[in-house]
Design a protein around this motif. Structure first.
Motif, PDB file in Angstrom:
ATOM      1  N   TYR A  57       0.833  -1.197   0.000  1.00  0.00           N
ATOM      2  CA  TYR A  57       0.000   0.000   0.000  1.00  0.00           C
ATOM      3  C   TYR A  57       0.874   1.257   0.000  1.00  0.00           C
ATOM      4  CZ  TYR A  57      -3.483   3.476   1.285  1.00  0.00           C
ATOM      5  OH  TYR A  57      -4.294   4.592   1.282  1.00  0.00           O
ATOM      6  N   HIS A  61       0.401   4.421  -2.488  1.00  0.00           N
ATOM      7  CA  HIS A  61      -0.326   5.586  -1.989  1.00  0.00           C
ATOM      8  C   HIS A  61       0.478   6.277  -0.893  1.00  0.00           C
ATOM      9  CE1 HIS A  61      -3.843   4.128  -4.178  1.00  0.00           C
ATOM     10  NE2 HIS A  61      -3.640   2.934  -3.629  1.00  0.00           N
ATOM     11  N   ASN A  67     -11.066   6.388   1.133  1.00  0.00           N
ATOM     12  CA  ASN A  67     -11.373   5.966  -0.234  1.00  0.00           C
ATOM     13  C   ASN A  67     -10.249   5.151  -0.867  1.00  0.00           C
ATOM     14  OD1 ASN A  67     -13.926   6.973  -0.300  1.00  0.00           O
ATOM     15  ND2 ASN A  67     -13.432   8.812  -1.467  1.00  0.00           N
ATOM     16  N   LYS A  68      -9.011   5.535  -0.575  1.00  0.00           N
ATOM     17  CA  LYS A  68      -7.878   4.812  -1.145  1.00  0.00           C
ATOM     18  C   LYS A  68      -7.746   3.418  -0.549  1.00  0.00           C
ATOM     19  CE  LYS A  68      -5.130   8.814  -2.540  1.00  0.00           C
ATOM     20  NZ  LYS A  68      -3.843   9.555  -2.375  1.00  0.00           N
ATOM     21  N   TYR A  71     -10.507   1.234  -2.018  1.00  0.00           N
ATOM     22  CA  TYR A  71     -10.148   0.833  -3.379  1.00  0.00           C
ATOM     23  C   TYR A  71      -9.039  -0.222  -3.360  1.00  0.00           C
ATOM     24  CZ  TYR A  71      -8.416   0.929  -8.143  1.00  0.00           C
ATOM     25  OH  TYR A  71      -8.009   0.553  -9.399  1.00  0.00           O
ATOM     26  N   PHE A  72      -8.024  -0.003  -2.527  1.00  0.00           N
ATOM     27  CA  PHE A  72      -6.878  -0.920  -2.470  1.00  0.00           C
ATOM     28  C   PHE A  72      -7.304  -2.318  -2.044  1.00  0.00           C
ATOM     29  CE2 PHE A  72      -3.396  -2.800   0.091  1.00  0.00           C
ATOM     30  CZ  PHE A  72      -2.422  -2.909  -0.900  1.00  0.00           C
ATOM     31  N   ASP A  76      -8.354  -2.918  -6.250  1.00  0.00           N
ATOM     32  CA  ASP A  76      -7.067  -2.615  -6.879  1.00  0.00           C
ATOM     33  C   ASP A  76      -6.471  -3.867  -7.525  1.00  0.00           C
ATOM     34  OD1 ASP A  76      -4.617  -1.627  -7.654  1.00  0.00           O
ATOM     35  OD2 ASP A  76      -4.252  -0.554  -5.783  1.00  0.00           O
ATOM     36  N   GLN A 126     -17.836   4.794  -4.575  1.00  0.00           N
ATOM     37  CA  GLN A 126     -17.311   6.130  -4.366  1.00  0.00           C
ATOM     38  C   GLN A 126     -18.417   7.139  -4.084  1.00  0.00           C
ATOM     39  OE1 GLN A 126     -15.011   7.001  -7.908  1.00  0.00           O
ATOM     40  NE2 GLN A 126     -13.122   6.323  -6.935  1.00  0.00           N
TER      41      GLN A 126
END
Length: 320
Positions: A57, A61, A67-68, A71-72, A76, A126
């Protein structure tokens, strides 16, 4: 059974269990972020650490923001353990052994695959509350587990699938407990605080253990929660329960009734016996983090022993 088929069924179930766990972690952590006091920052970094993918990660990032992280861990393609990739991998394993599983299993894995693929393409997570997606993944994985148990004969394939599921489940239970105890409570004065209790409640809910724990112990304490998740022999997500059932399936495959006949049986037998004779007081005296860290090393060794015994090229002719 050919080792190629056994390997595919084993990993199909491990991947589905991993996807289920990631959806659980994300769902509970999202709920926790809504309940945190205003002066407490959202704690998404420990969630990534729970999965063992923190280094990956950080390479992708700069900061662990909501949010990240969602998503990850969810979508991802650069993360081999994201929900999207684990369900895709489970589907590919199922495809490779299509004649050895049932139509119902194949259909449900396809349903899960298109669910997560559609969610990624439309990016609904999202714009809206992502908890509905997490719940759909959890329900889909639980349904698949039920279909696996009710449509397959109790043959070697079924037992290899259960071993994969249980090894993965034991690993994730140990990780979520380790992260809570080792990372989420840096200040001694916060022990027993409302914030501390909120986190322990979230931990129990992440492994669907809250109701069964309260029936058995009532009051939330780190001592009893750790005992319940590590040493309880009746709760299906405790570490001891998982290893006990995995060992029984391994014994059915090999036909062993006493002792061990290969490296895999020896490794899992030793690890289970150490848990059976463990005492939570001794675990806390030596350090819960140190104990769980050592357990994870031994569990990885057990996984390697299973591969070497049944799935490696040297043993690829047959299992029985």
């Amino acid at each position: 059974m050919l080792s190629r088929v056994a390997d595919a069924i084993y990993w199909m179930n491990r991947y589905i269990e991993r996807a289920d766990n990631y959806a659980r972690f994300l769902d509970v952590n999202f709920n926790l972020s809504l309940d945190l006091p205003p002066d407490i920052s959202e704690q998404w970094q420990p969630l990534v650490a729970t999965t063992g993918d923190w280094e990956l990660y950080k390479s992708l990032h700069s900061k662990p923001v909501k949010n990240k992280v969602i998503y990850f861990l969810g979508f991802d393609e650069n993360n081999p353990n994201s929900i999207l990739n684990t369900i895709t991998s489970a589907r590919e394993n199922a495809r490779s052994v299509r004649p050895d599983i049932t139509k119902e299993i194949w259909q449900q894995i396809n349903n899960l695959y298109y669910l997560v693929k559609d969610e990624k393409e439309k990016k609904r997570w999202q714009k809206n509350d992502p908890r509905s997606f997490f719940n759909e993944i959890k329900k889909g994985c639980q349904l698949l587990n039920g279909i696996f148990d009710t449509t397959l004969s109790r043959n070697e394939g079924w037992h290899f699938g259960k071993i994969g599921q249980l090894i993965e489940r034991a690993d994730k239970t140990s990780r979520v407990l380790d992260v809570k105890y080792h990372m989420l409570l840096p200040k001694l004065e916060e022990v027993g605080s409302p914030f501390d209790l909120i986190q322990w409640t979230a931990l129990l809910k992440s492994v669907s253990a809250f109701d069964m724990y309260r029936k058995q112990y009532g009051k939330l304490t780190p001592f009893h929660i750790s005992e319940f998740l590590i040493l309880d022999d009746a709760f299906p997500r405790s570490i001891l329960y998982c290893l006990d059932k995995a060992e029984k399936s391994l014994n059915v495959i090999t036909g062993s009734t006493t002792g061990y006949s290969n490296k895999a049986e020896k490794q899992i037998g030793i690890l289970k016996s150490q848990l059976e004779y463990a005492d939570i007081n001794d675990i806390f005296k030596t350090g819960l983090h140190e104990y769980l860290d050592n357990f994870q090393v031994k569990l990885n060794e057990t996984s390697s022993a299973i591969f070497d015994t049944f799935f490696s090229i040297e043993n690829a002719l047959s299992i029985s």
